[in-house]
Structure formats: structure tokens, C-alpha cells
Write a protein that holds these residues in place. Structure first.
Motif, mmCIF file in Angstrom:
data_model
loop_
_atom_site.group_PDB
_atom_site.id
_atom_site.type_symbol
_atom_site.label_atom_id
_atom_site.label_comp_id
_atom_site.label_asym_id
_atom_site.label_seq_id
_atom_site.Cartn_x
_atom_site.Cartn_y
_atom_site.Cartn_z
ATOM 1 N N SER A 155 4.471 0.981 -1.192
ATOM 2 C CA SER A 155 4.265 0.610 -2.595
ATOM 3 C C SER A 155 5.333 -0.369 -3.068
ATOM 4 O O SER A 155 5.711 -0.409 -4.229
ATOM 5 C CB SER A 155 4.257 1.859 -3.505
ATOM 6 O OG SER A 155 3.196 2.725 -3.160
ATOM 7 N N HIS A 156 5.810 -1.173 -2.131
ATOM 8 C CA HIS A 156 6.769 -2.247 -2.424
ATOM 9 C C HIS A 156 6.146 -3.559 -1.947
ATOM 10 O O HIS A 156 5.904 -3.730 -0.749
ATOM 11 C CB HIS A 156 8.096 -2.028 -1.699
ATOM 12 C CG HIS A 156 8.967 -0.974 -2.299
ATOM 13 N ND1 HIS A 156 8.572 0.342 -2.411
ATOM 14 C CD2 HIS A 156 10.226 -1.037 -2.829
ATOM 15 C CE1 HIS A 156 9.545 1.045 -2.971
ATOM 16 N NE2 HIS A 156 10.550 0.237 -3.247
ATOM 17 N N GLU A 157 5.877 -4.456 -2.853
ATOM 18 C CA GLU A 157 5.231 -5.713 -2.505
ATOM 19 C C GLU A 157 6.255 -6.832 -2.387
ATOM 20 O O GLU A 157 6.999 -7.122 -3.329
ATOM 21 C CB GLU A 157 4.199 -6.091 -3.570
ATOM 22 C CG GLU A 157 3.471 -7.385 -3.262
ATOM 23 C CD GLU A 157 2.455 -7.762 -4.320
ATOM 24 O OE1 GLU A 157 1.757 -8.784 -4.127
ATOM 25 O OE2 GLU A 157 2.353 -7.039 -5.342
ATOM 26 N N ASP A 159 3.955 1.061 -7.664
ATOM 27 C CA ASP A 159 3.477 2.403 -7.355
ATOM 28 C C ASP A 159 2.597 2.897 -8.501
ATOM 29 O O ASP A 159 3.084 3.402 -9.512
ATOM 30 C CB ASP A 159 4.663 3.341 -7.142
ATOM 31 C CG ASP A 159 4.236 4.706 -6.639
ATOM 32 O OD1 ASP A 159 3.018 4.906 -6.427
ATOM 33 O OD2 ASP A 159 5.106 5.576 -6.443
ATOM 34 N N GLY A 160 1.273 2.757 -8.351
ATOM 35 C CA GLY A 160 0.371 3.167 -9.421
ATOM 36 C C GLY A 160 0.606 2.326 -10.660
ATOM 37 O O GLY A 160 0.562 1.095 -10.623
ATOM 38 N N ASP A 161 0.861 2.985 -11.766
ATOM 39 C CA ASP A 161 1.123 2.279 -13.027
ATOM 40 C C ASP A 161 2.564 1.773 -13.125
ATOM 41 O O ASP A 161 2.893 0.993 -14.018
ATOM 42 C CB ASP A 161 0.839 3.205 -14.224
ATOM 43 C CG ASP A 161 -0.638 3.579 -14.320
ATOM 44 O OD1 ASP A 161 -1.469 2.772 -13.867
ATOM 45 O OD2 ASP A 161 -0.946 4.674 -14.842
ATOM 46 N N LEU A 162 3.410 2.230 -12.195
ATOM 47 C CA LEU A 162 4.807 1.810 -12.220
ATOM 48 C C LEU A 162 4.955 0.456 -11.532
ATOM 49 O O LEU A 162 4.529 0.273 -10.400
ATOM 50 C CB LEU A 162 5.679 2.843 -11.498
ATOM 51 C CG LEU A 162 7.146 2.455 -11.278
ATOM 52 C CD1 LEU A 162 7.879 2.319 -12.615
ATOM 53 C CD2 LEU A 162 7.854 3.488 -10.391
ATOM 54 N N ALA A 211 0.844 -1.200 0.000
ATOM 55 C CA ALA A 211 0.000 0.000 0.000
ATOM 56 C C ALA A 211 0.879 1.249 0.000
ATOM 57 O O ALA A 211 2.013 1.221 0.484
ATOM 58 C CB ALA A 211 -0.926 0.005 1.214
ATOM 59 N N PRO A 212 0.368 2.362 -0.496
ATOM 60 C CA PRO A 212 1.171 3.592 -0.528
ATOM 61 C C PRO A 212 1.224 4.313 0.807
ATOM 62 O O PRO A 212 2.010 5.247 0.972
ATOM 63 C CB PRO A 212 0.449 4.451 -1.580
ATOM 64 C CG PRO A 212 -0.973 3.979 -1.543
ATOM 65 C CD PRO A 212 -0.901 2.504 -1.243
#
Length: 569
Positions: A235-237, A260-263, A40-41
Motif C-alpha cells: 500500500s505504498h505507491e 492504504d484505503g482512504d488513507l 497493492a495491499p
């Protein structure tokens, strides 16, 4: 003499348990180098806040997923106070059922009078359960009701809604361990309500509504990061725990990616000395994959999860259709001529109080097709203090440093903003109604409600969610919730100590015992403590009581010799 290298610790999960572990470890910057991963961000896990239309609803946000706690949840409250946030007291008024099945803790209803004998017997049953707790831990609520010969209606109309209230178990309610039900009445570290031999629940307990959780967790992250030894990789899974058994270098190897979003990047590798899995049991087992031991697979695989959906809305008609939202004297318990005068006077006073002050914040409704299955709702406007002008930090005074308040220095910027009294004025023009104390709040047709539809896989055919006006929906969110069925206390809780600390891995999360924010916080502190960190609230008996209990239950250890006083500590 060469300096000792800091222990590298990987924490997977930035919810309450992961943040607690990171905080405890951050207090030893010379001994630990910590990386916190979360896909999650933002930090917070289930403890989230969402923005709403202040001009329409009278406040700019709601807390979503986690609403508040009992005053006995000392570790959570002390952590929040250190960061400069305070929970707000609120009277926990409840509206159970509809029509002839309605009862409440605000005044005696006909249903309460009907079950007078069962209610008196329930107190004796709680005492028996407490005496023989190891046996009753393996007995589900429905079996306990049969053992003590309670009527079926009493179980369906009074006990099941209570259990759903305590644990959010909803449609798994009959299968919850009855020993845990006893704990929330009797255990000083967990209890939510006082038992009453005449009305089941003793009056209106004081509960606490959380301050703005988004701000709390941002401040918590800022405080942890300020010591320089904790890195947050949001934003790191984490994809996989590759290995925990290398004999050379650092033994814990993980694979992760940026999302991270589309990245989205390709898989990357990193290595650590120790691992804290602060995620749900299903996710932990998936991450371990083939590296999971037989016992880890057995224990983690025994945690059952359900899928629920919460719909946040402003549909008053829906609420009035399925719940009792206002005082109606037709539900009053009958006044008998044989009733003692003191009891009669108390009852009449309760009716009068309810006629002026009945304002439930928690509702339950049973499906007529299956009364063991339940729907739950909150009136967030009644529950959360921002709808009455409280600032996001809650009623804390910036100059107060007593009771762990405002201990973090320097104060994080987000805390300073949240403590600004002007923030409580947002939405003021919409607060044209009055609460029971005469304070401005939005009128009932502008209230924000949240309805929880439980157990998708087994109950979705009963859900009434299509009756909510789509134009009045504010937010819809799915959740993965732990079931507190009795098997959890047979196959998971007693065995956690046999996997905690093995293979350089510790587990943190409320699922390891009981699904409460307080236990999530305590579990994170315990994982860090097992790695050698100090317990942050050492010496505070209110906090330490549950911490000692959790260490014993989930880790099978006592506090270190230098930290305990007395033989039983």
C-alpha cells in the motif's frame, strides 16, 4: 577494519518477479538491505485468489488471473515446493470453436480431417522455423502462414486459436512472432504441447493447476521477511524515480506515498544504491520520467499493452451457446474404408474415450464477423483441484523434503494451515457430481467459468459479454496484458541487455521476454544475480536451463565463472 555497509536495494513491484528478486537477495542478510514497494495491499501482482460461495460452487476460492503452468516450469514449481505448496496435475482438454469449426485434442473431428495436409505441413514448417530462428523471430504468424502457403481456414480455425491458448494474445494473435510459436512446441524450457502430424496436438498433455496463490504469496512474503533484511512496504505507491546519478551518498532517489484505503499521505523521499523495477514496461517508463535515457525510452516504449476484462460466472447457458461443452458424435472425423486398421482402431478408441471423458477446461471461440479475433474461457471447476477436495497447499506431503519440497524452516503459519487436509473438505456438500475418475465434484450447472474478452480498444464491438446473465456473475476484473506481436522481438527483447544494469537499474518482469509466470520468476532471480546474489536453484539443471537462457537474452551475460560448468554453460 570497518565493516562494509549493506547495499540498499529498492524493488518496485511485489508480483512474481519482484518477490523472486527479494527472495534471492534475502538469502544474503549481511550484504543487502532491501525495501519492496507495491501500491497493492497484498503481494502477488496478477497471481491472486478470490473468495466464492463454497455452499453453492463446491469450493471456497478460485485462483484468478494466473491458473497454472506446464510441468517444465521448473523455477516456479521449485519455489512453490520450498514454501510447502504443490501444483496438481490435470489433463489439458481443449474445446476450440463451435459447430462445423469445432476441434479438440481429445478426439479427431471432421475439421481435423479436413486439414490433414496442412497439419502435416505444419510440422515441416516448425522445423524450418527452428533452423532459421533469427529470421523468423521477426516474422508474424500471419506472414508465416502465407509463406508456407497454408490455407486461410487452417490459419483462422486451428493456428490462431492455438497461439491464443499459448500466450493469451487473443486478438493480436496474427501478429505474434512465429519463432515464439515454434518454441512452445520445441523448446524444452517452454514447450506446452507435443506436435502430432495427424491431429496437430498430441493427445492430452499434463498441465499443472496452481495451489491457492494467495496463500503461496503470503508464505513467500513470510519466508523473505524472516531473514530480517527485507522490508515490505505494501500500500505504498512509488511516484517517481527522482534521480539515479547523484555523486554523493546513495545515488537512487525515489518519491513515494502511502495509499492504504482512504488513507493517503503526501509524497515522501528515500534513497538507495540499486533499483529493480519489477513492474510492466509502461509503469517503469512513467516512473523514470525525465530521468529515462534515450535507449530506455525507446525500448520500454516499444512494449505494447492491451486491456482485457475477465468475467467469472456460473452461466452454463452462455457456455453452451458459444462453445462445445459436451461430446457430440456428429463432430467425429469420418472413418474411411481405406484407413489402415490400426489407425481406425485408434480413432474408434478416441471416440469411445471422449464419450465418457470429454471435460474441457479451456475453450476458444472465434467471432463470425472477424475470425482472426477470439474469445477465451476456462472451466475453473475442471481446472482447479479444490473443486475436487484438494487442500489449498495442493497434494504436497508435509513430511516430504525431496525435490526442494518443504525446505523452508520454520514452516510459515499460513503454509501449515494450507496443508491441513480438513481445508479440502470445505464445500463438500455441493460436490454431488462425479469427474471422469469418479471423484466428487460439483455438477455442471454449478461450475465456475471464467470468460476473457480481449483487446478493448480494437475489439469491444465484437464482445458477447452482455449475453452473460448478470445474476450469474461472480466477479469482473480488468487486466493490462502484454502483446506478443512480432515487433516485440525486434524492438524490445534483443535490446534489453543494453539497459539492464545501466544507471543502477535492473528490469524484471515476464514482459522482457514472454508473458509466463515462469519467466517472471526467472527474471527476478536474474536481476538479483546481477547484483551479486546467488541463484537459489544452482545445480538444478531443470531450473538452470531457463535461467542461463534468460541471463543471456535479457542481460547479455553468462553465469559467473564459479557457477558454471563447461564452455557453453
Amino acid at each position: 577494519m570497518a565493516s562494509v555497509k549493506p547495499v540498499r536495494v529498492c524493488i518496485v513491484g511485489a508480483g512474481a518477479s519482484g518477490m523472486s528478486a527479494a527472495y534471492a537477495l534475502s538469502r544474503h542478510p549481511d550484504r543487502y538491505q532491501v525495501t519492496v514497494f507495491d501500491k497493492a495491499p497484498l503481494t502477488g501482482g496478477m497471481a491472486t485468489s478470490i473468495d466464492i460461495d463454497a455452499d453453492k460452487y463446491g469450493a471456497a476460492y478460485i485462483n484468478d488471473g494466473v491458473q497454472g503452468c506446464s510441468p517444465v516450469f521448473a523455477n516456479t514449481l521449485c519455489m512453490f515446493r520450498m514454501l510447502g505448496f504443490e501444483a496438481t496435475e490435470v489433463g489439458m482438454q481443449i474445446s476450440f470453436g463451435k459447430g462445423d469449426d469445432f476441434w479438440t485434442n481429445v478426439y479427431p473431428t471432421s475439421l481435423v480431417a479436413q486439414f490433414k495436409g496442412d497439419i502435416a505441413k505444419f510440422g515441416r514448417a516448425l522445423t524450418t522455423i527452428k533452423t532459421f530462428e533469427p529470421v523468423f523471430a521477426l516474422m508474424p504468424v500471419h506472414a508465416m502462414l502465407k509463406l508456407f502457403r497454408f490455407s486461410d481456414d487452417f490459419g483462422e480455425k486451428m493456428v490462431y486459436p492455438l497461439v491464443a491458448l499459448f500466450f493469451g494474445t487473443g486478438n493480436q494473435t496474427p501478429y505474434v512472432s512465429c519463432a515464439i510459436l515454434e518454441r512452445v512446441f520445441k523448446d524444452p524450457s517452454m514447450k506446452l504441447f507435443e506436435y502430432d502430424e495427424k491431429s496437430l496436438l498430441a493427445s492430452i498433455p499434463t498441465m499443472l493447476a496452481f495451489p491457492k496463490l494467495h496463500d503461496v504469496y503470503q508464505a513467500w512474503q513470510s519466508e523473505i521477511s524472516s531473514r530480517g533484511n527485507v522490508t515490505f512496504k505494501l500500500s505504498h505507491e512509488v511516484l517517481d524515480v527522482v534521480s539515479r546519478s547523484s555523486k554523493q551518498g546513495r545515488p537512487v532517489h525515489i518519491k513515494y506515498k502511502v495509499c492504504d484505503g482512504d488513507l493517503e499521505t503526501g509524497p515522501q523521499l528515500d534513497n538507495f544504491d540499486e533499483l529493480i523495477l519489477a513492474v510492466d514496461a509502461d509503469s517503469a517508463l512513467k516512473l523514470l520520467g525525465k530521468d529515462a535515457s534515450w535507449m530506455e525510452r525507446k525500448i520500454l516504449g516499444s512494449v505494447k499493452y492491451l486491456y482485457d476484462v475477465t468475467i467469472t460466472h456460473n452461466d452454463l447457458q452462455y457456455m453452451q451457446k458459444y462453445y462445445e461443452t459436451a461430446y457430440d458424435p456428429c463432430h467425429n472425423a469420418p472413418l474411411s474404408d481405406s484407413m489402415p486398421s490400426s489407425e481406425r482402431e485408434d480413432t474408434e478408441r478416441a471416440f469411445e474415450f471422449a464419450s465418457n471423458n470429454f471435460r474441457p477446461l479451456y475453450y476458444t471461440m472465434q467471432y463470425q464477423q472477424d475470425k482472426s479475433k477470439i474469445e477465451m474461457s476456462f472451466d475453473l471447476t475442471h481446472y482447479q483441484a479444490q473443486f475436487r477436495g484438494e487442500k489449498p497447499a495442493g497434494p504436497i506431503k508435509p513430511t516430504d523434503t525431496s525435490g526442494h519440497r518443504n525446505e523452508c524452516r520454520p514452516v510459515p503459519d499460513i503454509t501449515r494451515v494450507a496443508q491441513d487436509a480438513e481445508k479440502g473438505r470445505v464445500g463438500e456438500p455441493a460436490r454431488t457430481g462425479k469427474d471422469a475418475q469418479g471423484r466428487p465434484e460439483p455438477p455442471l450447472d454449478r461450475h465456475v467459468f471464467q470468460t476473457i474478452f480481449l483487446d478493448r480498444d480494437n475489439s469491444q464491438n465484437l464482445w458477447t459479454w452482455k449475453d452473460i446473465d448478470p445474476s450469474k456473475k461472480i466477479c469482473e476484473k480488468w487486466w493490462k496484458q502484454q502483446s506478443h506481436r512480432w515487433q516485440h522481438y525486434a524492438r524490445v527483447v534483443p535490446w534489453m541487455m543494453w539497459i539492464n544494469g545501466k544507471h543502477r537499474t535492473h528490469y524484471a518482469g515476464a514482459w522482457s521476454l514472454l508473458n509466463m509466470h515462469e519467466l517472471a520468476v526467472t527474471s527476478g532471480f536474474a536481476a538479483a544475480y546481477r547484483l551479486g546474489a546467488e541463484y537459489p536453484f544452482h545445480g538444478d539443471e531443470d531450473c538452470e536451463r531457463l535461467f542461463r537462457l534468460y541471463l543471456a537474452a535479457s542481460h547479455g551475460v553468462r553465469m559467473r565463472k564459479e557457477d558454471r560448468k563447461g564452455v557453453l554453460a
